[in-house]
Design an enzyme around this catalytic site. Structure first.
Site, PDB file in Angstrom:
ATOM      1  N   GLY A 122     -43.552  25.043  69.952  1.00  0.00           N
ATOM      2  CA  GLY A 122     -43.438  24.050  70.924  1.00  0.00           C
ATOM      3  C   GLY A 122     -43.221  22.847  70.332  1.00  0.00           C
ATOM      4  O   GLY A 122     -42.381  22.564  69.152  1.00  0.00           O
ATOM      5  N   CYS A 123     -43.479  21.680  70.743  1.00  0.00           N
ATOM      6  CA  CYS A 123     -43.350  20.220  70.197  1.00  0.00           C
ATOM      7  C   CYS A 123     -43.764  20.287  68.534  1.00  0.00           C
ATOM      8  O   CYS A 123     -45.138  20.649  68.308  1.00  0.00           O
ATOM      9  CB  CYS A 123     -44.277  19.171  71.021  1.00  0.00           C
ATOM     10  SG  CYS A 123     -44.284  17.733  70.409  1.00  0.00           S
ATOM     11  N   PHE A 124     -42.931  19.850  67.569  1.00  0.00           N
ATOM     12  CA  PHE A 124     -43.254  19.851  66.255  1.00  0.00           C
ATOM     13  C   PHE A 124     -44.149  18.921  66.019  1.00  0.00           C
ATOM     14  O   PHE A 124     -44.850  19.003  65.026  1.00  0.00           O
ATOM     15  CB  PHE A 124     -42.084  19.648  65.535  1.00  0.00           C
ATOM     16  CG  PHE A 124     -41.035  18.571  65.929  1.00  0.00           C
ATOM     17  CD1 PHE A 124     -41.424  17.383  66.432  1.00  0.00           C
ATOM     18  CD2 PHE A 124     -39.581  18.690  65.474  1.00  0.00           C
ATOM     19  CE1 PHE A 124     -40.687  16.424  66.746  1.00  0.00           C
ATOM     20  CE2 PHE A 124     -38.751  17.699  65.684  1.00  0.00           C
ATOM     21  CZ  PHE A 124     -39.292  16.606  66.226  1.00  0.00           C
ATOM     22  N   TRP A 125     -44.593  18.013  66.924  1.00  0.00           N
ATOM     23  CA  TRP A 125     -45.802  16.688  66.571  1.00  0.00           C
ATOM     24  C   TRP A 125     -46.951  17.639  66.637  1.00  0.00           C
ATOM     25  O   TRP A 125     -47.642  17.258  65.596  1.00  0.00           O
ATOM     26  CB  TRP A 125     -45.775  15.881  67.588  1.00  0.00           C
ATOM     27  CG  TRP A 125     -44.682  14.840  67.678  1.00  0.00           C
ATOM     28  CD1 TRP A 125     -43.645  14.646  66.762  1.00  0.00           C
ATOM     29  CD2 TRP A 125     -44.264  14.145  68.908  1.00  0.00           C
ATOM     30  NE1 TRP A 125     -42.641  13.617  67.158  1.00  0.00           N
ATOM     31  CE2 TRP A 125     -43.038  13.258  68.447  1.00  0.00           C
ATOM     32  CE3 TRP A 125     -44.634  13.770  70.376  1.00  0.00           C
ATOM     33  CZ2 TRP A 125     -42.451  12.531  69.404  1.00  0.00           C
ATOM     34  CZ3 TRP A 125     -44.088  12.923  71.076  1.00  0.00           C
ATOM     35  CH2 TRP A 125     -42.920  12.289  70.564  1.00  0.00           C
TER      36      TRP A 125
END
Length: 185
Positions: free
Chosen positions: A21-24
């Site tokens: 998902g979101c790399f953050w």
């Protein structure tokens, strides 16, 4: 500093490229993990050279948001790194994580060797027992790695009170803490 230079200073290093998902979110987990010496957000798996965040968020470049995580195997093993990935996202959700929708948010693993490919296959098999739906995490072919823009690196640490961090990243970190607190700094 190259992986070889880091290895001389920090022991037996290994690098894995993982997308959840979101790399953050993944970056926030790995930057708090003992034995991780580097975590870099980036793009992989697409057909555009030097993609930008604006390009990949359209879902048209084929890239996934991913994290390149380098860790000291004398401190933490690859299985634990992958276990933390599976604890911090839903690997049964195709091309989405919560409100983040599109192929850029797919659950994907990017082997750099045959050893990585087997490690990834074993991790998927090991984690299927914890999910009632089939895991849809893909093991994709090696592709060029494109580092994300600087504003995406270490995003959570720099913006902990931002709404996305509070609502999306904090619950993922809480789940990792619940199961892997011994591995967190």
């Amino acid at each position: 500093m190259s992986e070889a230079e880091l290895s001389q200073e920090n022991g037996d290093l290994k690098t894995l490229i993982v997308g959840g998902g979101c790399f953050w979110c993944q970056d926030a987990v790995y930057r708090q993990t003992k034995g991780v010496v580097a975590s870099e957000c980036g793009y992989i798996g697409g057909h555009v050279d030097h993609p930008t965040y604006e390009q990949i968020t359209t879902g048209q470049t084929g890239h996934a948001e991913a994290v390149k995580v380098t860790f000291d195997q004398d401190i933490i093993d690859a299985d634990t790194i992958l276990d933390m990935l599976f604890a911090s996202h839903d690997p049964t959700s195709l091309n989405r994580q919560g409100a983040d929708v599109g192929p850029q948010y797919r659950s994907a693993l990017f082997p750099q060797s045959d050893e990585d490919r087997q490690l990834f296959a074993d991790a998927i098999e090991r984690h299927q027992q914890f999910w009632s739906e089939p895991i849809v995490t893909t093991i994709e072919e090696n592709q060029p790695w494109w580092p994300a823009e600087q504003e995406h690196q270490n995003f959570y640490q720099r913006n902990p009170s931002w709404g996305y961090c509070q609502v999306v990243i904090n619950p993922k970190l809480a789940n990792v803490r619940k199961h892997y607190s011994a591995w967190l700094r």
